[in-house]
Scaffold this motif. Structure first.
Motif, PDB file in Angstrom:
ATOM      1  N   GLY A   1       0.786  -1.150   0.107  1.00 56.47           N
ATOM      2  CA  GLY A   1      -0.054  -0.017  -0.072  1.00 56.47           C
ATOM      3  C   GLY A   1       0.923   1.067   0.094  1.00 56.47           C
ATOM      4  O   GLY A   1       1.958   1.289  -0.050  1.00 56.47           O
ATOM      5  N   ALA A   2       0.248   2.169   0.260  1.00 57.83           N
ATOM      6  CA  ALA A   2       0.822   3.755   0.222  1.00 57.83           C
ATOM      7  C   ALA A   2       1.096   4.163   1.715  1.00 57.83           C
ATOM      8  O   ALA A   2       1.681   5.079   1.741  1.00 57.83           O
ATOM      9  N   GLY A   3       1.032   3.150   2.705  1.00 53.39           N
ATOM     10  CA  GLY A   3       1.271   3.505   4.141  1.00 53.39           C
ATOM     11  C   GLY A   3       2.636   3.655   4.177  1.00 53.39           C
ATOM     12  O   GLY A   3       3.682   3.159   3.642  1.00 53.39           O
ATOM     13  N   ALA A   4       3.384   4.754   5.203  1.00 53.65           N
ATOM     14  CA  ALA A   4       4.546   4.917   5.509  1.00 53.65           C
ATOM     15  C   ALA A   4       4.822   4.750   7.024  1.00 53.65           C
ATOM     16  O   ALA A   4       3.831   4.557   7.731  1.00 53.65           O
ATOM     17  N   ALA A   5       6.096   4.130   7.219  1.00 47.10           N
ATOM     18  CA  ALA A   5       6.442   4.080   8.753  1.00 47.10           C
ATOM     19  C   ALA A   5       6.526   5.524   9.432  1.00 47.10           C
ATOM     20  O   ALA A   5       7.234   6.012   9.139  1.00 47.10           O
ATOM     21  N   ILE A   6       5.625   5.556  10.356  1.00 46.83           N
ATOM     22  CA  ILE A   6       5.378   6.885  11.193  1.00 46.83           C
ATOM     23  C   ILE A   6       5.863   6.744  12.775  1.00 46.83           C
ATOM     24  O   ILE A   6       5.743   5.619  12.949  1.00 46.83           O
ATOM     25  N   ARG A   7       6.254   7.856  13.036  1.00 52.91           N
ATOM     26  CA  ARG A   7       6.782   7.850  14.482  1.00 52.91           C
ATOM     27  C   ARG A   7       5.814   8.826  14.995  1.00 52.91           C
ATOM     28  O   ARG A   7       5.346   9.826  14.579  1.00 52.91           O
ATOM     29  N   SER A   8       5.379   8.470  16.427  1.00 57.46           N
ATOM     30  CA  SER A   8       4.356   9.301  17.095  1.00 57.46           C
ATOM     31  C   SER A   8       4.703  10.816  17.191  1.00 57.46           C
ATOM     32  O   SER A   8       6.040  11.059  17.749  1.00 57.46           O
ATOM     33  N   ARG A   9       3.995  11.706  16.959  1.00 60.06           N
ATOM     34  CA  ARG A   9       4.332  13.185  17.248  1.00 60.06           C
ATOM     35  C   ARG A   9       4.191  13.481  18.842  1.00 60.06           C
ATOM     36  O   ARG A   9       4.442  14.448  19.151  1.00 60.06           O
ATOM     37  N   ALA A  10       3.561  12.395  19.681  1.00 63.43           N
ATOM     38  CA  ALA A  10       3.520  12.691  20.985  1.00 63.43           C
ATOM     39  C   ALA A  10       4.733  12.479  21.704  1.00 63.43           C
ATOM     40  O   ALA A  10       4.808  13.006  22.789  1.00 63.43           O
ATOM     41  N   GLY A  11       5.560  11.823  21.129  1.00 62.84           N
ATOM     42  CA  GLY A  11       6.714  11.808  21.942  1.00 62.84           C
ATOM     43  C   GLY A  11       7.032  10.432  22.830  1.00 62.84           C
ATOM     44  O   GLY A  11       5.916  10.033  22.812  1.00 62.84           O
ATOM     45  N   ALA A  12       7.935   9.794  23.331  1.00 65.08           N
ATOM     46  CA  ALA A  12       8.055   8.903  24.229  1.00 65.08           C
ATOM     47  C   ALA A  12       7.250   8.950  25.359  1.00 65.08           C
ATOM     48  O   ALA A  12       7.077  10.109  25.800  1.00 65.08           O
ATOM     49  N   CYS A  13       6.626   7.873  25.791  1.00 66.95           N
ATOM     50  CA  CYS A  13       5.812   7.946  27.073  1.00 66.95           C
ATOM     51  C   CYS A  13       5.565   6.410  27.710  1.00 66.95           C
ATOM     52  O   CYS A  13       4.755   5.606  26.815  1.00 66.95           O
ATOM     53  N   PHE A  14       5.988   6.192  28.828  1.00 72.60           N
ATOM     54  CA  PHE A  14       5.962   4.847  29.306  1.00 72.60           C
ATOM     55  C   PHE A  14       4.438   4.600  29.730  1.00 72.60           C
ATOM     56  O   PHE A  14       4.036   5.478  30.492  1.00 72.60           O
ATOM     57  N   VAL A  15       3.785   3.542  29.383  1.00 78.01           N
ATOM     58  CA  VAL A  15       2.660   3.048  29.483  1.00 78.01           C
ATOM     59  C   VAL A  15       2.549   1.646  30.247  1.00 78.01           C
ATOM     60  O   VAL A  15       2.862   0.799  29.385  1.00 78.01           O
ATOM     61  N   PRO A  16       2.314   1.340  31.526  1.00 75.93           N
ATOM     62  CA  PRO A  16       2.229   0.082  32.061  1.00 75.93           C
ATOM     63  C   PRO A  16       1.122  -0.617  31.286  1.00 75.93           C
ATOM     64  O   PRO A  16      -0.035  -0.292  31.276  1.00 75.93           O
ATOM     65  N   ILE A  17       1.488  -1.791  30.951  1.00 76.08           N
ATOM     66  CA  ILE A  17       0.547  -2.759  30.319  1.00 76.08           C
ATOM     67  C   ILE A  17      -0.057  -3.967  31.080  1.00 76.08           C
ATOM     68  O   ILE A  17       1.038  -4.644  31.526  1.00 76.08           O
ATOM     69  N   TYR A  18      -1.407  -3.989  31.406  1.00 76.53           N
ATOM     70  CA  TYR A  18      -1.708  -5.148  32.434  1.00 76.53           C
ATOM     71  C   TYR A  18      -2.704  -6.066  31.513  1.00 76.53           C
ATOM     72  O   TYR A  18      -3.347  -5.384  30.668  1.00 76.53           O
ATOM     73  N   VAL A  19      -2.488  -7.338  31.598  1.00 79.13           N
ATOM     74  CA  VAL A  19      -3.294  -8.345  30.707  1.00 79.13           C
ATOM     75  C   VAL A  19      -4.225  -9.032  31.586  1.00 79.13           C
ATOM     76  O   VAL A  19      -3.907  -9.749  32.645  1.00 79.13           O
ATOM     77  N   ALA A  20      -5.482  -8.982  31.153  1.00 78.23           N
ATOM     78  CA  ALA A  20      -6.509  -9.995  31.707  1.00 78.23           C
ATOM     79  C   ALA A  20      -6.187 -11.164  30.881  1.00 78.23           C
ATOM     80  O   ALA A  20      -6.734 -11.468  29.950  1.00 78.23           O
ATOM     81  N   ALA A  21      -6.109 -12.357  31.618  1.00 81.21           N
ATOM     82  CA  ALA A  21      -5.757 -13.675  31.054  1.00 81.21           C
ATOM     83  C   ALA A  21      -6.402 -14.583  31.971  1.00 81.21           C
ATOM     84  O   ALA A  21      -6.114 -14.629  33.529  1.00 81.21           O
ATOM     85  N   LEU A  22      -6.789 -15.826  31.293  1.00 83.88           N
ATOM     86  CA  LEU A  22      -7.396 -16.927  31.919  1.00 83.88           C
ATOM     87  C   LEU A  22      -6.663 -18.054  31.740  1.00 83.88           C
ATOM     88  O   LEU A  22      -6.568 -18.973  32.435  1.00 83.88           O
ATOM     89  N   GLY A  23      -6.697 -18.208  30.362  1.00 86.77           N
ATOM     90  CA  GLY A  23      -5.896 -19.452  29.788  1.00 86.77           C
ATOM     91  C   GLY A  23      -4.569 -19.750  30.118  1.00 86.77           C
ATOM     92  O   GLY A  23      -3.832 -18.777  30.393  1.00 86.77           O
ATOM     93  N   PRO A  24      -4.069 -20.893  30.076  1.00 89.49           N
ATOM     94  CA  PRO A  24      -2.665 -21.252  30.501  1.00 89.49           C
ATOM     95  C   PRO A  24      -1.600 -20.443  29.290  1.00 89.49           C
ATOM     96  O   PRO A  24      -0.705 -20.054  29.695  1.00 89.49           O
ATOM     97  N   ALA A  25      -2.042 -20.671  28.207  1.00 90.74           N
ATOM     98  CA  ALA A  25      -1.161 -19.750  27.053  1.00 90.74           C
ATOM     99  C   ALA A  25      -1.212 -18.286  27.405  1.00 90.74           C
ATOM    100  O   ALA A  25       0.142 -17.735  27.412  1.00 90.74           O
ATOM    101  N   ASN A  26      -2.284 -17.745  27.495  1.00 98.01           N
ATOM    102  CA  ASN A  26      -2.174 -16.295  27.707  1.00 98.01           C
ATOM    103  C   ASN A  26      -1.668 -15.945  29.010  1.00 98.01           C
ATOM    104  O   ASN A  26      -1.052 -14.937  29.409  1.00 98.01           O
ATOM    105  N   LEU A  27      -1.777 -16.949  30.264  1.00102.24           N
ATOM    106  CA  LEU A  27      -1.115 -16.362  31.570  1.00102.24           C
ATOM    107  C   LEU A  27       0.491 -16.349  31.124  1.00102.24           C
ATOM    108  O   LEU A  27       1.136 -15.866  31.576  1.00102.24           O
TER     109      LEU A  27
END
Length: 296
Positions: A144-170
């Motif tokens: 396609g015509a898409g380009a590799a873009i960098r966020s204009r917001a700048g770097a920002c740490f965001v903690p990511i928590y996952v809701a997991a139930l199955g063994p593979a996702n855990l």
């Protein structure tokens, strides 16, 4: 290790915003907003962020597949900026009933989708140019015509928590995430694939949840409710006199739980806040004993 209390608030409740503000006042550590098929999770958190100063704010949970990974990252970075660094991105795959019935998005490869979504969010929030070659997502889109873009917001740490139930996702959660969201039991309407039923079956309630599911699907809601084992009700709720609740809190803390997410029950705001205050007193008791043991 100490235990803290997180509060779940539902914007469908008339006094949800007042409850959030009162929760911060009495010492709750975090506030969580759910997302299912009513309101989204991010907009209410922005309102809470504007009316609080200390309490952490989390999606509990934002549904994968409802947004692109880049849109998830953008929303998370917006909340992190609005809240002055208090935001936690809680994510989960939901289930086929919601994703295919509500969002019109095919439900497939949930574990792989979770992994790739986390990867992409981490690239964006790190301030890097977004290129990704995965099995679910390829960015930019090939051919396609898409380009590799960098966020204009700048770097920002965001903690990511996952809701997991199955063994593979855990296992994936332990590998990649900053935290795990352990969901409690909810009666479901899918007879083919109910993740909560599967999770409770692995804990020894297979026959019970199968019968609850059968009765619910047959339309006999009262019989389904009556068939739920009392052990499930007691195990997923804090019920009883202070000594009993204190022991339950201690058990949660001792098995590694750091935040216990609660939904206070009360006829009005005053009763809900009073219940929170009582619970926080019990948590402080448990943590004080833990601190003494650490010193000894």
């Amino acid at each position: 290790m100490t235990l803290s209390i997180g509060l779940s608030v539902n914007p469908q409740d008339p006094q949800w915003l007042d409850l959030a503000r009162e929760a911060e006042r009495v010492g709750v550590d975090s506030i969580w907003v759910p997302e299912f098929w009513a309101y989204d999770a991010f907009t209410p958190l922005a309102a809470i962020a504007a009316r609080t100063q200390r309490v952490r704010l989390a999606t509990g949970i934002a549904q994968l597949g409802a947004r692109t990974p880049a849109m998830l990252a953008m929303s998370a970075m917006s909340l992190q900026n609005i809240s002055d660094g208090r935001f936690i991105l809680g994510i989960g795959t939901s289930g086929p009933q919601v994703m295919e019935g509500w969002h019109g998005v095919g439900f497939s490869r949930p574990v792989r989708r979770t992994r790739e979504t986390i990867d992409i969010i981490r690239i964006i929030t790190a301030g890097e140019r977004l290129t990704y070659s995965g099995e679910v997502y390829q960015l930019p889109l090939p051919g396609g015509a898409g380009a590799a873009i960098r966020s204009r917001a700048g770097a920002c740490f965001v903690p990511i928590y996952v809701a997991a139930l199955g063994p593979a996702n855990l296992a994936l959660t332990g590998e990649l995430a900053d935290g795990w969201i352990g969901n409690s039991f909810f009666p479901g309407s899918s007879r083919a694939d109910n993740f909560y039923n599967n999770a409770f079956a692995r804990q020894g309630f297979g026959d019970d949840v199968a019968e609850v599911q059968r009765l619910w699907a047959a339309g006999d809601r009262e019989a389904a409710a009556a068939r739920v084992p009392i052990e499930i009700g007691l195990g997923t709720n804090l019920i009883g006199p202070p000594d009993v609740v204190r022991d339950r809190l201690r058990a949660y803390r001792d098995c590694g739980v750091t935040t216990l997410r609660v939904n206070p029950i009360g006829s009005d705001l005053r009763e809900c806040v009073a219940g929170l205050e009582t619970l926080l007193d019990l948590v402080n008791d448990v943590n004080d004993v833990n601190d003494v043991n650490d010193v000894l």
